[in-house]
Design a protein around this motif. Structure first.
Motif, PDB file in Angstrom:
ATOM      1  N   SER A   1       0.818  -1.215   0.000  1.00 42.73           N
ATOM      2  CA  SER A   1       0.000   0.000   0.000  1.00 42.73           C
ATOM      3  C   SER A   1       0.850   1.263   0.000  1.00 42.73           C
ATOM      4  O   SER A   1       0.348   2.349  -0.285  1.00 42.73           O
ATOM      5  N   GLY A   2       2.128   1.132   0.363  1.00 40.78           N
ATOM      6  CA  GLY A   2       3.012   2.287   0.455  1.00 40.78           C
ATOM      7  C   GLY A   2       2.939   3.007   1.785  1.00 40.78           C
ATOM      8  O   GLY A   2       3.610   4.012   1.995  1.00 40.78           O
ATOM      9  N   LYS A   3       2.166   2.481   2.730  1.00 36.51           N
ATOM     10  CA  LYS A   3       1.975   3.155   4.011  1.00 36.51           C
ATOM     11  C   LYS A   3       3.131   2.959   4.988  1.00 36.51           C
ATOM     12  O   LYS A   3       3.379   3.806   5.833  1.00 36.51           O
ATOM     13  N   LYS A   4       3.845   1.824   4.871  1.00 38.09           N
ATOM     14  CA  LYS A   4       4.946   1.547   5.805  1.00 38.09           C
ATOM     15  C   LYS A   4       6.014   0.708   5.089  1.00 38.09           C
ATOM     16  O   LYS A   4       6.184  -0.478   5.353  1.00 38.09           O
ATOM     17  N   LEU A   5       6.733   1.354   4.174  1.00 37.40           N
ATOM     18  CA  LEU A   5       7.726   0.653   3.367  1.00 37.40           C
ATOM     19  C   LEU A   5       8.828   0.025   4.213  1.00 37.40           C
ATOM     20  O   LEU A   5       9.401  -0.992   3.842  1.00 37.40           O
ATOM     21  N   ALA A   6       9.108   0.601   5.370  1.00 35.77           N
ATOM     22  CA  ALA A   6      10.162   0.080   6.253  1.00 35.77           C
ATOM     23  C   ALA A   6       9.844  -1.314   6.780  1.00 35.77           C
ATOM     24  O   ALA A   6      10.739  -2.008   7.278  1.00 35.77           O
ATOM     25  N   ALA A   7       8.612  -1.758   6.670  1.00 35.23           N
ATOM     26  CA  ALA A   7       8.232  -3.093   7.149  1.00 35.23           C
ATOM     27  C   ALA A   7       8.604  -4.193   6.154  1.00 35.23           C
ATOM     28  O   ALA A   7       8.483  -5.376   6.480  1.00 35.23           O
ATOM     29  N   ALA A   8       9.075  -3.838   4.978  1.00 33.38           N
ATOM     30  CA  ALA A   8       9.403  -4.848   3.957  1.00 33.38           C
ATOM     31  C   ALA A   8      10.337  -5.935   4.472  1.00 33.38           C
ATOM     32  O   ALA A   8      10.061  -7.126   4.266  1.00 33.38           O
TER      33      ALA A   8
ATOM     34  N   LYS B   1      15.844 -12.583  -0.298  1.00 33.03           N
ATOM     35  CA  LYS B   1      15.710 -12.644  -1.759  1.00 33.03           C
ATOM     36  C   LYS B   1      14.345 -13.231  -2.064  1.00 33.03           C
ATOM     37  O   LYS B   1      14.001 -14.304  -1.576  1.00 33.03           O
ATOM     38  N   VAL B   2      13.576 -12.528  -2.859  1.00 30.67           N
ATOM     39  CA  VAL B   2      12.238 -12.964  -3.238  1.00 30.67           C
ATOM     40  C   VAL B   2      12.214 -13.120  -4.749  1.00 30.67           C
ATOM     41  O   VAL B   2      12.627 -12.211  -5.474  1.00 30.67           O
ATOM     42  N   PHE B   3      11.745 -14.258  -5.220  1.00 31.41           N
ATOM     43  CA  PHE B   3      11.621 -14.473  -6.655  1.00 31.41           C
ATOM     44  C   PHE B   3      10.236 -14.021  -7.102  1.00 31.41           C
ATOM     45  O   PHE B   3       9.229 -14.562  -6.667  1.00 31.41           O
ATOM     46  N   ALA B   4      10.207 -12.992  -7.946  1.00 27.88           N
ATOM     47  CA  ALA B   4       8.962 -12.416  -8.451  1.00 27.88           C
ATOM     48  C   ALA B   4       8.766 -12.892  -9.885  1.00 27.88           C
ATOM     49  O   ALA B   4       9.447 -12.433 -10.803  1.00 27.88           O
ATOM     50  N   HIS B   5       7.848 -13.816 -10.070  1.00 29.87           N
ATOM     51  CA  HIS B   5       7.544 -14.346 -11.400  1.00 29.87           C
ATOM     52  C   HIS B   5       6.460 -13.472 -12.018  1.00 29.87           C
ATOM     53  O   HIS B   5       5.328 -13.447 -11.536  1.00 29.87           O
ATOM     54  N   GLN B   6       6.831 -12.730 -13.044  1.00 30.66           N
ATOM     55  CA  GLN B   6       5.886 -11.838 -13.710  1.00 30.66           C
ATOM     56  C   GLN B   6       5.302 -12.591 -14.893  1.00 30.66           C
ATOM     57  O   GLN B   6       5.969 -12.775 -15.914  1.00 30.66           O
TER      58      GLN B   6
ATOM     59  N   PRO C   1      13.950  -6.980  -0.074  1.00 26.56           N
ATOM     60  CA  PRO C   1      12.938  -6.101   0.523  1.00 26.56           C
ATOM     61  C   PRO C   1      13.189  -4.624   0.189  1.00 26.56           C
ATOM     62  O   PRO C   1      12.250  -3.877  -0.078  1.00 26.56           O
ATOM     63  N   GLU C   2      14.450  -4.214   0.167  1.00 29.61           N
ATOM     64  CA  GLU C   2      14.769  -2.807  -0.121  1.00 29.61           C
ATOM     65  C   GLU C   2      14.420  -2.451  -1.561  1.00 29.61           C
ATOM     66  O   GLU C   2      13.868  -1.376  -1.823  1.00 29.61           O
ATOM     67  N   VAL C   3      14.714  -3.342  -2.500  1.00 30.16           N
ATOM     68  CA  VAL C   3      14.377  -3.097  -3.913  1.00 30.16           C
ATOM     69  C   VAL C   3      12.854  -3.063  -4.078  1.00 30.16           C
ATOM     70  O   VAL C   3      12.324  -2.250  -4.829  1.00 30.16           O
ATOM     71  N   TYR C   4      12.150  -3.934  -3.354  1.00 27.43           N
ATOM     72  CA  TYR C   4      10.684  -3.922  -3.450  1.00 27.43           C
ATOM     73  C   TYR C   4      10.129  -2.603  -2.901  1.00 27.43           C
ATOM     74  O   TYR C   4       9.225  -2.006  -3.493  1.00 27.43           O
ATOM     75  N   ALA C   5      10.668  -2.119  -1.803  1.00 30.27           N
ATOM     76  CA  ALA C   5      10.222  -0.834  -1.241  1.00 30.27           C
ATOM     77  C   ALA C   5      10.459   0.291  -2.248  1.00 30.27           C
ATOM     78  O   ALA C   5       9.601   1.171  -2.415  1.00 30.27           O
ATOM     79  N   GLU C   6      11.588   0.259  -2.958  1.00 28.81           N
ATOM     80  CA  GLU C   6      11.859   1.261  -4.001  1.00 28.81           C
ATOM     81  C   GLU C   6      10.826   1.154  -5.123  1.00 28.81           C
ATOM     82  O   GLU C   6      10.383   2.171  -5.661  1.00 28.81           O
ATOM     83  N   HIS C   7      10.448  -0.067  -5.465  1.00 27.20           N
ATOM     84  CA  HIS C   7       9.432  -0.307  -6.501  1.00 27.20           C
ATOM     85  C   HIS C   7       8.093   0.330  -6.099  1.00 27.20           C
ATOM     86  O   HIS C   7       7.446   0.999  -6.902  1.00 27.20           O
ATOM     87  N   VAL C   8       7.700   0.139  -4.862  1.00 26.74           N
ATOM     88  CA  VAL C   8       6.449   0.756  -4.385  1.00 26.74           C
ATOM     89  C   VAL C   8       6.594   2.271  -4.357  1.00 26.74           C
ATOM     90  O   VAL C   8       5.660   2.998  -4.726  1.00 26.74           O
ATOM     91  N   GLN C   9       7.759   2.782  -3.979  1.00 31.36           N
ATOM     92  CA  GLN C   9       7.981   4.237  -3.986  1.00 31.36           C
ATOM     93  C   GLN C   9       7.832   4.795  -5.402  1.00 31.36           C
ATOM     94  O   GLN C   9       7.278   5.882  -5.592  1.00 31.36           O
ATOM     95  N   GLU C  10       8.296   4.058  -6.404  1.00 35.03           N
ATOM     96  CA  GLU C  10       8.121   4.479  -7.798  1.00 35.03           C
ATOM     97  C   GLU C  10       6.637   4.566  -8.151  1.00 35.03           C
ATOM     98  O   GLU C  10       6.223   5.472  -8.870  1.00 35.03           O
ATOM     99  N   MET C  11       5.834   3.622  -7.639  1.00 35.35           N
ATOM    100  CA  MET C  11       4.386   3.679  -7.875  1.00 35.35           C
ATOM    101  C   MET C  11       3.793   4.914  -7.210  1.00 35.35           C
ATOM    102  O   MET C  11       2.935   5.584  -7.781  1.00 35.35           O
ATOM    103  N   LEU C  12       4.256   5.224  -5.995  1.00 37.45           N
ATOM    104  CA  LEU C  12       3.771   6.420  -5.296  1.00 37.45           C
ATOM    105  C   LEU C  12       4.164   7.686  -6.063  1.00 37.45           C
ATOM    106  O   LEU C  12       3.371   8.625  -6.161  1.00 37.45           O
ATOM    107  N   ASP C  13       5.365   7.699  -6.627  1.00 38.78           N
ATOM    108  CA  ASP C  13       5.818   8.847  -7.415  1.00 38.78           C
ATOM    109  C   ASP C  13       4.986   9.006  -8.688  1.00 38.78           C
ATOM    110  O   ASP C  13       4.747  10.120  -9.145  1.00 38.78           O
ATOM    111  N   ALA C  14       4.560   7.896  -9.267  1.00 40.38           N
ATOM    112  CA  ALA C  14       3.787   7.928 -10.511  1.00 40.38           C
ATOM    113  C   ALA C  14       2.299   8.176 -10.283  1.00 40.38           C
ATOM    114  O   ALA C  14       1.654   8.886 -11.058  1.00 40.38           O
ATOM    115  N   TYR C  15       1.746   7.602  -9.205  1.00 35.44           N
ATOM    116  CA  TYR C  15       0.289   7.619  -8.988  1.00 35.44           C
ATOM    117  C   TYR C  15      -0.148   8.276  -7.695  1.00 35.44           C
ATOM    118  O   TYR C  15      -1.331   8.215  -7.342  1.00 35.44           O
ATOM    119  N   GLY C  16       0.772   8.873  -6.964  1.00 40.88           N
ATOM    120  CA  GLY C  16       0.407   9.513  -5.704  1.00 40.88           C
ATOM    121  C   GLY C  16       0.008   8.486  -4.662  1.00 40.88           C
ATOM    122  O   GLY C  16       0.187   7.284  -4.857  1.00 40.88           O
TER     123      GLY C  16
END
Length: 156
Positions: A19-26, A33-38, A51-66
């Motif tokens: 949700s982007g509400k608490k990225l530090a909980a990642a 290491k998490v395997f993300a099968h797209q 977890p840190e890369v995933y938090a950055e990914h969510v931050q990018e979504m927040l930057d794009a979509y508020g």
């Protein structure tokens, strides 16, 4: 402290991290290491995320979509697997795939199956309606362009 069931881990992950509400909980909810099968019809891709890369990914979504809303529409667990279907609604405030911000809404519909191991997400398989997002971005760009043209014409 009692270990969380896989469904509880994934629910907390959505409530806090996705949700982007608490990225530090990642790091508390994701393995090192998490395997993300797209899962994509044109080419399936597996990405390794920390977890840190995933938090950055969510931050990018927040930057794009508020500060988007994230509605979990279904969450089902069986053993170490948890299925989640969600609707994410945001406002296009940052560049996305070459589309400049329009200030208009964008909805993402997606689902994933998460595998939980030792109380943390270790792997997931995600499907996103990427074609639907692309259609919305195109439509929003056309609407924003038409509004700009109308506003520019009115000033003459």
């Amino acid at each position: 402290m009692k270990a969380l069931r896989p469904e509880e881990v994934v629910k907390r992950f959505f409530d806090e991290v996705r949700s982007g509400k608490k990225l530090a909980a990642a790091p508390e909810l994701m393995a090192g290491k998490v395997f993300a099968h797209q899962v994509q019809s044109e080419q399936e891709v597996t990405v390794e995320r920390t977890p840190e890369v995933y938090a950055e990914h969510v931050q990018e979504m927040l930057d794009a979509y508020g500060p988007f809303t994230l509605e979990v529409q279904e969450l089902l667990g069986s053993g170490d697997r948890v299925y989640v279907r969600w609707k994410q609604t945001g406002t296009h405030i940052g560049e996305v795939d070459g589309y400049p911000p329009t200030g208009l809404p964008v909805i993402e519909l997606a689902s994933a199956v998460y595998r939980v191991e030792n109380g943390k997400i270790a792997e997931y398989w995600i499907q996103i309606d990427r074609a639907g997002i692309e259609r919305q971005l195109k439509r929003n760009a056309a609407e924003a362009g038409a509004a700009t043209a109308t506003a520019g014409g009115a000033a003459d």
